[in-house]
Design an enzyme around this catalytic site. Sequence first.
Site, PDB file in Angstrom:
ATOM      1  N   ARG A   1      33.844  -7.545 -47.304  1.00 18.06           N
ATOM      2  CA  ARG A   1      34.851  -6.489 -47.494  1.00 18.06           C
ATOM      3  C   ARG A   1      34.401  -5.517 -48.587  1.00 18.06           C
ATOM      4  NH1 ARG A   1      39.102  -7.340 -50.605  1.00 18.06           N
ATOM      5  NH2 ARG A   1      39.333  -9.488 -49.900  1.00 18.06           N
TER       6      ARG A   1
ATOM      7  N   LYS B   1      34.065   9.390 -31.569  1.00 18.46           N
ATOM      8  CA  LYS B   1      33.812  10.567 -30.745  1.00 18.46           C
ATOM      9  C   LYS B   1      32.310  10.868 -30.699  1.00 18.46           C
ATOM     10  CE  LYS B   1      38.297  10.420 -30.677  1.00 18.46           C
ATOM     11  NZ  LYS B   1      39.138  11.130 -31.596  1.00 18.46           N
TER      12      LYS B   1
ATOM     13  N   ASP C   1      38.640  16.950 -41.850  1.00 16.29           N
ATOM     14  CA  ASP C   1      38.350  16.141 -40.665  1.00 16.29           C
ATOM     15  C   ASP C   1      37.306  16.926 -39.859  1.00 16.29           C
ATOM     16  OD1 ASP C   1      38.275  14.993 -38.126  1.00 16.29           O
ATOM     17  OD2 ASP C   1      40.409  14.474 -38.133  1.00 16.29           O
TER      18      ASP C   1
ATOM     19  N   TYR D   1      45.414  16.903 -35.610  1.00 16.18           N
ATOM     20  CA  TYR D   1      45.454  15.841 -34.604  1.00 16.18           C
ATOM     21  C   TYR D   1      46.831  15.149 -34.661  1.00 16.18           C
ATOM     22  CZ  TYR D   1      43.772  11.524 -32.333  1.00 16.18           C
ATOM     23  OH  TYR D   1      43.581  10.448 -31.512  1.00 16.18           O
TER      24      TYR D   1
HETATM   25  C1  LIG Z   1      40.273  10.888 -32.395  1.00 18.60           C
HETATM   26  C2  LIG Z   1      40.549  11.681 -33.616  1.00 18.60           C
HETATM   27  C3  LIG Z   1      41.083  11.095 -34.756  1.00 18.60           C
HETATM   28  C4  LIG Z   1      41.481   9.637 -34.801  1.00 18.60           C
HETATM   29  O1  LIG Z   1      40.384   8.804 -34.667  1.00 18.60           O
HETATM   30  P1  LIG Z   1      40.487   7.303 -34.088  1.00 18.60           P
HETATM   31  O2  LIG Z   1      39.072   6.845 -34.129  1.00 18.60           O
HETATM   32  O3  LIG Z   1      41.069   7.392 -32.723  1.00 18.60           O
HETATM   33  O4  LIG Z   1      41.375   6.562 -35.024  1.00 18.60           O
HETATM   34  C5  LIG Z   1      41.292  11.893 -35.871  1.00 18.60           C
HETATM   35  N1  LIG Z   1      40.981  13.203 -35.862  1.00 18.60           N
HETATM   36  C6  LIG Z   1      40.455  13.802 -34.783  1.00 18.60           C
HETATM   37  C7  LIG Z   1      40.116  15.246 -34.842  1.00 18.60           C
HETATM   38  C8  LIG Z   1      40.218  13.066 -33.622  1.00 18.60           C
HETATM   39  O5  LIG Z   1      39.710  13.678 -32.534  1.00 18.60           O
END
Ligand SMILES: *Cc1c(COP(=O)(O)O)cnc(C)c1O
Length: 395
Positions: free
Chosen positions: A55, A207, A182, A109
């Site tokens: 951890r 992604k 993000d 998001y």
């Molecule tokens: C998918 C996504 C998230 C969340 O990510 P997870 O891996 O599904 O928790 C946050 N921000 C954006 C822009 C995303 O496309």
Amino acid sequence: MKLHTKAVHAGDRRKLSPATPVTTPIFTATSFFYDDVETLDRVFADEEQGYCYSRYDNPTNSALEELLTSLESGAGALATSSGMGAIHVALMTALNDRRRSVVASSALYGATIKLLMNVLEPSGVEVRWVDITDLAAVEKAVTEAKAGCILTETISNPLLRVAPLDKLAEIANRAGAALVVDNTFATPLMCRPLEIGAHLSVHSVTKYLAGHGDVLGGAIISDAAHLATLRTLAKTCGPNLGPFEAYLTMRGIKTFPLRMERQCANACRVASWLATHPRVSSVYFPAAPQHADAATTARLFPQGLFGAMVSFDIKDGARGQVFQFINGLRMIVRATSLGDVHTMVLYPAMSSHRDISPAQRRRLGIGDNLLRLSIGIEHPDDIIADLDQALNKTN
Ligand SMILES: *Cc1c(COP(=O)(O)O)cnc(C)c1O
């Protein structure tokens, strides 16, 4: 080294540490021991580099974190179990010794909006929503709220607005606030937020970075000022990515720049083709010179890379025509998510923006005829042929 070279070399092929895992690699071991307890004592005390408990730090995750740090010019990184986990920990890090007040882009998001409204606000964090491309409005909100943090996405979803990160960093730094970005949609190929003044960059590695639809994971890349707080918080809250997923993510990243270049080029082709289709009334894609954020795009992104997401409105379409179109697709995958090697389609009114009232959706510019494509690495002719035959079935 250039990004493409870093993607295949950074973090990998490290010398093994003197630590011995109690079970075998992929480093699934939860704990590590040393020949003498004095060394373990120094590792626990952070006086000596080493592993003691997964951890705190794990060799597989640490290799991925070194890679992510290198790709986005950070001081360090943390791999987390999801993108949402990354955003949560990044916000806690940003607000740790600041006023618990966030100025957030109103086009975040969906789950990030819920995190702010349903988790952080009830625990005493103030949130103000702004149009993040309106710098005067951002400056005013940051001053009035004495904000501790500005939160935005580099490219918004689903209308693909581009945030002026360099200008936002100036506002944040003047106000002593942290800029948390993000960067999932833009990826480190197009944008490295820390290089232009942001403090924490987060990703859903689910992604583009992992890229194959087989990993749920997240990452935070930190500047030097926030790294100690980030690591301490992570040790306490335990948002860690599993070592299997860390391995898969690292494997995915080796081809990420090649995939992303192809996906961006395909997206340009698809966006220009869609703009000429009689069944399409609008296309949302940052490449157009008349796009509202064209100046920001030109300033922040490398030439020819506009991202691999394309949104469009079906002409005079309602739910019925949209469903006809989606059902008519033969190759393009009807599924939530984005950034995978295969092209995917999503209907925001049904999925990401389902919980928002139709009136509110219209105010945000998200019509019931809006579709979002995540363009993959297939041959662009095949993507276009599939879109064409499905669009021609709508009436
Ligand atoms: C998918 C996504 C998230 C969340 O990510 P997870 O891996 O599904 O928790 C946050 N921000 C954006 C822009 C995303 O496309």
